[in-house]
Design a protein around this motif. Structure first.
Motif, PDB file in Angstrom:
ATOM      1  N   TRP A 104      -4.030   3.321  -6.948  1.00  0.00           N
ATOM      2  CA  TRP A 104      -5.128   2.225  -6.922  1.00  0.00           C
ATOM      3  C   TRP A 104      -6.504   2.282  -7.197  1.00  0.00           C
ATOM      4  O   TRP A 104      -6.528   1.327  -8.019  1.00  0.00           O
ATOM      5  CB  TRP A 104      -5.343   2.297  -5.280  1.00  0.00           C
ATOM      6  CG  TRP A 104      -5.795   1.734  -4.319  1.00  0.00           C
ATOM      7  CD1 TRP A 104      -7.743   1.151  -4.270  1.00  0.00           C
ATOM      8  CD2 TRP A 104      -6.166   0.133  -3.755  1.00  0.00           C
ATOM      9  NE1 TRP A 104      -7.921   0.397  -3.810  1.00  0.00           N
ATOM     10  CE2 TRP A 104      -6.933  -0.207  -3.659  1.00  0.00           C
ATOM     11  CE3 TRP A 104      -5.124  -0.470  -3.413  1.00  0.00           C
ATOM     12  CZ2 TRP A 104      -7.025  -1.394  -2.954  1.00  0.00           C
ATOM     13  CZ3 TRP A 104      -4.618  -1.822  -3.089  1.00  0.00           C
ATOM     14  CH2 TRP A 104      -5.915  -2.285  -2.383  1.00  0.00           C
TER      15      TRP A 104
ATOM     16  N   ARG B  41      -4.466  -5.345  -8.039  1.00  0.00           N
ATOM     17  CA  ARG B  41      -4.545  -5.372  -7.078  1.00  0.00           C
ATOM     18  C   ARG B  41      -3.457  -6.396  -6.844  1.00  0.00           C
ATOM     19  O   ARG B  41      -2.295  -6.122  -6.004  1.00  0.00           O
ATOM     20  CB  ARG B  41      -5.055  -4.492  -6.175  1.00  0.00           C
ATOM     21  CG  ARG B  41      -5.282  -3.151  -6.652  1.00  0.00           C
ATOM     22  CD  ARG B  41      -7.180  -2.847  -6.335  1.00  0.00           C
ATOM     23  NE  ARG B  41      -7.431  -1.651  -7.099  1.00  0.00           N
ATOM     24  CZ  ARG B  41      -9.101  -1.081  -6.702  1.00  0.00           C
ATOM     25  NH1 ARG B  41      -9.263  -1.622  -5.777  1.00  0.00           N
ATOM     26  NH2 ARG B  41      -9.841  -0.313  -6.695  1.00  0.00           N
TER      27      ARG B  41
ATOM     28  N   MET C  78       0.698  -6.994  -4.845  1.00  0.00           N
ATOM     29  CA  MET C  78       0.567  -7.663  -3.811  1.00  0.00           C
ATOM     30  C   MET C  78       1.832  -8.952  -3.805  1.00  0.00           C
ATOM     31  O   MET C  78       2.354  -9.149  -3.149  1.00  0.00           O
ATOM     32  CB  MET C  78      -0.727  -6.832  -2.577  1.00  0.00           C
ATOM     33  CG  MET C  78      -1.300  -5.337  -2.813  1.00  0.00           C
ATOM     34  SD  MET C  78      -2.896  -5.915  -1.560  1.00  0.00           S
ATOM     35  CE  MET C  78      -3.608  -6.187  -2.661  1.00  0.00           C
TER      36      MET C  78
ATOM     37  N   TYR D 236       5.100  -9.046  -2.265  1.00  0.00           N
ATOM     38  CA  TYR D 236       5.384 -10.474  -1.214  1.00  0.00           C
ATOM     39  C   TYR D 236       6.401 -11.254  -1.431  1.00  0.00           C
ATOM     40  O   TYR D 236       7.374 -11.578  -0.889  1.00  0.00           O
ATOM     41  CB  TYR D 236       3.348 -10.800  -0.549  1.00  0.00           C
ATOM     42  CG  TYR D 236       3.746 -11.569   0.539  1.00  0.00           C
ATOM     43  CD1 TYR D 236       3.805 -11.077   1.681  1.00  0.00           C
ATOM     44  CD2 TYR D 236       3.621 -12.889   0.191  1.00  0.00           C
ATOM     45  CE1 TYR D 236       3.636 -12.095   2.562  1.00  0.00           C
ATOM     46  CE2 TYR D 236       4.340 -13.671   1.512  1.00  0.00           C
ATOM     47  CZ  TYR D 236       3.631 -13.206   2.712  1.00  0.00           C
ATOM     48  OH  TYR D 236       3.807 -13.780   4.074  1.00  0.00           O
TER      49      TYR D 236
ATOM     50  N   PRO E  22       6.626  -4.969  -0.038  1.00  0.00           N
ATOM     51  CA  PRO E  22       5.369  -4.971   0.178  1.00  0.00           C
ATOM     52  C   PRO E  22       4.439  -3.495   0.692  1.00  0.00           C
ATOM     53  O   PRO E  22       3.661  -2.783   0.559  1.00  0.00           O
ATOM     54  CB  PRO E  22       4.603  -6.622   0.696  1.00  0.00           C
ATOM     55  CG  PRO E  22       6.485  -6.901   0.706  1.00  0.00           C
ATOM     56  CD  PRO E  22       6.931  -6.322   0.395  1.00  0.00           C
ATOM     57  N   TRP E  23       5.600  -2.933   1.743  1.00  0.00           N
ATOM     58  CA  TRP E  23       5.599  -1.931   2.554  1.00  0.00           C
ATOM     59  C   TRP E  23       5.611  -0.851   2.029  1.00  0.00           C
ATOM     60  O   TRP E  23       5.397   0.294   1.812  1.00  0.00           O
ATOM     61  CB  TRP E  23       6.292  -1.778   3.982  1.00  0.00           C
ATOM     62  CG  TRP E  23       6.520  -1.291   4.412  1.00  0.00           C
ATOM     63  CD1 TRP E  23       5.126  -0.366   5.151  1.00  0.00           C
ATOM     64  CD2 TRP E  23       7.483  -0.289   5.914  1.00  0.00           C
ATOM     65  NE1 TRP E  23       5.698   0.701   6.020  1.00  0.00           N
ATOM     66  CE2 TRP E  23       6.994   0.329   6.742  1.00  0.00           C
ATOM     67  CE3 TRP E  23       8.845  -1.488   6.366  1.00  0.00           C
ATOM     68  CZ2 TRP E  23       7.682   0.874   7.404  1.00  0.00           C
ATOM     69  CZ3 TRP E  23       9.289  -0.124   7.094  1.00  0.00           C
ATOM     70  CH2 TRP E  23       9.221   0.504   7.931  1.00  0.00           C
TER      71      TRP E  23
ATOM     72  N   GLY F 204       4.089  -0.420  -2.908  1.00  0.00           N
ATOM     73  CA  GLY F 204       2.918  -1.169  -3.440  1.00  0.00           C
ATOM     74  C   GLY F 204       2.365   0.219  -3.966  1.00  0.00           C
ATOM     75  O   GLY F 204       2.220   1.125  -4.688  1.00  0.00           O
TER      76      GLY F 204
ATOM     77  N   MET G 159      -2.502   2.795   1.255  1.00  0.00           N
ATOM     78  CA  MET G 159      -2.825   2.158   2.162  1.00  0.00           C
ATOM     79  C   MET G 159      -2.223   3.341   3.383  1.00  0.00           C
ATOM     80  O   MET G 159      -2.310   3.299   4.579  1.00  0.00           O
ATOM     81  CB  MET G 159      -2.148   0.808   2.322  1.00  0.00           C
ATOM     82  CG  MET G 159      -0.627   1.139   2.478  1.00  0.00           C
ATOM     83  SD  MET G 159       0.150  -0.356   2.490  1.00  0.00           S
ATOM     84  CE  MET G 159       1.592  -0.555   2.664  1.00  0.00           C
TER      85      MET G 159
ATOM     86  N   SER H 160      -6.556   0.717   3.196  1.00  0.00           N
ATOM     87  CA  SER H 160      -5.262  -0.586   4.255  1.00  0.00           C
ATOM     88  C   SER H 160      -6.304  -1.316   4.437  1.00  0.00           C
ATOM     89  O   SER H 160      -5.184  -2.841   4.504  1.00  0.00           O
ATOM     90  CB  SER H 160      -5.045   0.797   5.667  1.00  0.00           C
ATOM     91  OG  SER H 160      -4.767  -0.004   6.213  1.00  0.00           O
TER      92      SER H 160
ATOM     93  N   VAL I 292      -5.158  -4.373   1.732  1.00  0.00           N
ATOM     94  CA  VAL I 292      -3.443  -4.762   1.945  1.00  0.00           C
ATOM     95  C   VAL I 292      -4.099  -5.360   3.345  1.00  0.00           C
ATOM     96  O   VAL I 292      -2.493  -6.796   3.567  1.00  0.00           O
ATOM     97  CB  VAL I 292      -3.177  -3.750   1.554  1.00  0.00           C
ATOM     98  CG1 VAL I 292      -1.124  -3.797   1.724  1.00  0.00           C
ATOM     99  CG2 VAL I 292      -2.867  -2.742   0.634  1.00  0.00           C
ATOM    100  N   SER I 293      -4.161  -4.925   4.449  1.00  0.00           N
ATOM    101  CA  SER I 293      -3.739  -6.029   5.672  1.00  0.00           C
ATOM    102  C   SER I 293      -4.731  -6.761   5.688  1.00  0.00           C
ATOM    103  O   SER I 293      -3.663  -8.134   6.127  1.00  0.00           O
ATOM    104  CB  SER I 293      -4.484  -4.627   6.484  1.00  0.00           C
ATOM    105  OG  SER I 293      -4.107  -3.024   7.082  1.00  0.00           O
TER     106      SER I 293
ATOM    107  N   PHE J  87      -4.827  -8.969   3.250  1.00  0.00           N
ATOM    108  CA  PHE J  87      -4.021  -9.834   2.286  1.00  0.00           C
ATOM    109  C   PHE J  87      -2.767 -10.263   2.714  1.00  0.00           C
ATOM    110  O   PHE J  87      -2.688 -11.740   2.950  1.00  0.00           O
ATOM    111  CB  PHE J  87      -3.245  -8.785   1.078  1.00  0.00           C
ATOM    112  CG  PHE J  87      -2.486 -10.152   0.763  1.00  0.00           C
ATOM    113  CD1 PHE J  87      -2.979 -10.581  -0.966  1.00  0.00           C
ATOM    114  CD2 PHE J  87      -1.271  -9.544   0.978  1.00  0.00           C
ATOM    115  CE1 PHE J  87      -1.722 -11.114  -1.177  1.00  0.00           C
ATOM    116  CE2 PHE J  87      -0.049  -9.875  -0.165  1.00  0.00           C
ATOM    117  CZ  PHE J  87      -0.420 -11.033  -1.389  1.00  0.00           C
TER     118      PHE J  87
END
Length: 549
Positions: free
Chosen positions: A268, A276, A280, A284, A291-292, A295, A299, A306, A309-310, A312
């Protein structure tokens, strides 16, 4: 098969029981493969299955919209290239009916059904120390004995059924998603309530929305969701996947979650914000679980990462609900990070809430108190009158399938009692105190939750089979994980788990959905690839930590 005399439950009584070298509980993905492997070794083996046919998860979970979210090309058996190529999935994420047909195809191809007893539930399994055998009793009273007992009961196969007081008083139709009937259920024009918005509830909701008269969705914990992209597969497509059989077979065994994608986008901190965002966005748009699980692994451990990403994913969800900002707080998570719950794939799930005949009921403000004859009563005193109630309220995950069997090991110790205090295993393969009992999909292994199931279940079956073969080759009759090895693995498991944000989130991953269940991350989160390497290391060293005599 042979017949032996085993001590009955009454003092001085003898019972005649059929004896097997090995017994497998369950005829799902793991159970079928385990039966096949043990038969290949020339062992006298039988499998028991509660259902009337093979399939496991894909036999029981036939609710509307049920489909898996691992791509068809890697949700596969890897022991036969011919088997892989001969079954052609119709789409990237096939539905339940097709997956059930596939598992029947495998069972018929390998002629497995002749050694499976269907419609038979194992009620108890007791270890007889004097003879080093397991004595099993079925729900209808039949007794059998075996040297080795392999539990392939499934990680999500103990549905929660009695969730609310008063369920039996309901005058309409009540269905539990994990026990959906084989007979068609007609919901056309009816007033339907759906309780639960996890992965299963989401599939049900988006599927039945076009046909119901009205729908009330009872929302307690909102979910981060990712739109599924599910293209059709042609014969030509599958031929191309077939050419990659050996590549994919090796690839899925080494990645973090047993998929063909992995955390390989760099650190990251080494990526710019623009880079980044591009990563993402691309993940997606893939329309999968990438994505889970492909990535940035930071996260899972860094709250700042986290949150980025959340946010996003939240923005993606807000855009879809832009005409109803009043739904944002109810349907978009704010108090936990993306990926610390199971991430559902969906198809226009959020758009269901924009239908005029759909009402979202906020169960955080007014929880469901009970079922009444007319419907569901919430804590604000309101009775939601409906014709049909669908409970998508989850499972006693990981441990429930085993604790619902009366399993007793050395000294009649009870697995149910022990796990009611603390859930612990030796790599999810054995439990100390229960000799010759092997498990797949059990707690403290990746297969308990965080893995493409066909990848991790097959790996465990192969390890178990090789361990039994090693013991037989060396004249050993009993295999049991030592207390020291189990303690070491539990310490390692907890150390890895507690470094993540998953343990700070209430979810079924932590057993939070079952009242009184001991709190521990059910799945090993060190990665399937790392777990598989550790298992290989143990095998190459002669299974240290697993005492044999």
């Amino acid at each position: 098969m042979s017949v032996v005399q085993v001590q009955g439950s009454g003092a001085g009584k003898q019972a005649t029981a059929r004896h097997f070298d090995a017994i497998v509980i369950g005829a799902g993905v793991a159970g079928l493969y385990q039966l096949h492997r043990l038969r290949e070794m020339g062992m006298n083996v039988r499998a028991y299955e509660t259902g009337s046919n093979v399939g496991g998860t894909w036999y029981w979970n036939r609710y509307p919209g049920a489909r898996f979210d691992s791509q068809a090309e890697i949700y596969q058996y890897w022991f036969s290239e011919e088997l892989y190529k001969s079954w052609q999935p119709s789409e990237r994420f096939p539905a339940q009916e097709e997956t059930e047909r596939w598992l029947n195809y495998v069972a018929d191809k390998l002629d497995l059904k002749k050694d499976i007893r269907f419609n038979t539930r194992i009620a108890s399994a007791h270890y007889e120390e004097a003879q080093d055998i397991w004595r099993l009793t079925t729900a209808n009273g039949e007794q059998v004995t075996t040297q080795y007992l392999i539990a392939c009961c499934g990680m999500l196969s103990a549905p929660i059924t009695e969730r609310f007081p008063g369920q039996s008083t309901f005058k309409g139709e009540l269905y539990i998603t994990g026990l959906w009937p084989k007979e068609p259920v007609d919901l056309k024009g009816k007033r339907v309530a759906v309780v639960g918005t996890g992965a299963t509830g989401i599939q049900v909701i988006q599927t039945i929305a076009p046909e119901v008269g009205s729908m009330k969705i009872f929302v307690r914990t909102p979910q981060y969701v990712v739109p599924m992209k599910n293209p059709r597969y042609t014969a030509s497509d599958w031929e191309k996947w077939g050419t990659r059989f050996h590549e994919l077979k090796q690839r899925v065994r080494t990645t973090f979650a047993g998929f063909d994608y992995d955390f390989d986008k760099g650190a990251w901190a080494d990526n710019t914000p623009e880079q980044r965002a591009a990563v993402m966005e691309a993940l997606y748009e893939d329309g999968s679980l990438a994505p889970w699980l492909a990535g940035f692994p930071e996260m899972f451990v860094d709250e700042e990462v986290s949150e980025v990403v959340s946010e996003f994913v939240r923005n993606k969800m807000r855009e879809r609900l832009k005409s109803r900002p009043d739904l944002w707080d109810l349907l978009i998570p704010q108090d936990y990070g993306f990926g610390t719950h199971r991430v559902p794939l969906e198809n226009k799930y959020l758009e269901v809430y924009l239908q005029p005949n759909v009402e979202a009921v906020d169960c955080r403000k007014a929880p469901i108190e009970r079922v009444v004859p007319e419907g569901l009563q919430t804590s604000d005193g309101k009775v939601h009158e409906v014709d049909v109630i669908i409970l998508a309220v989850g499972f006693d995950a990981g441990s429930g399938a085993l604790t619902r069997i009366d399993i007793r090991g050395r000294g009649k110790r009870s697995l149910q009692e022990e796990w009611s205090k603390e859930i612990r295993t030796s790599m999810g393969l054995q439990v100390h105190g229960y000799p010759n009992l092997f498990t797949t999909g059990a707690p403290l292994a990746p297969s308990a939750a965080l893995c493409n199931m066909t990848t991790c279940l097959q790996q465990q079956v192969d390890w178990i089979t090789d361990c039994i073969a090693y013991a037989r080759k060396n004249g050993k009759k009993v295999v049991e994980a030592t207390q020291e090895f189990e303690d070491e693995w539990v310490r390692h498991h907890d150390e890895v788990a507690n470094a993540t944000l998953l343990t700070k989130t209430d979810s079924w991953y932590m057993g939070s959905n079952v009242e009184g269940k001991p709190r521990r991350l059910l799945s090993y989160v060190g990665g399937a690839g790392a777990y598989h390497s550790k298992c290989d290391e143990l095998a190459s060293q002669g299974y240290p930590g697993f005492a044999m005599n």
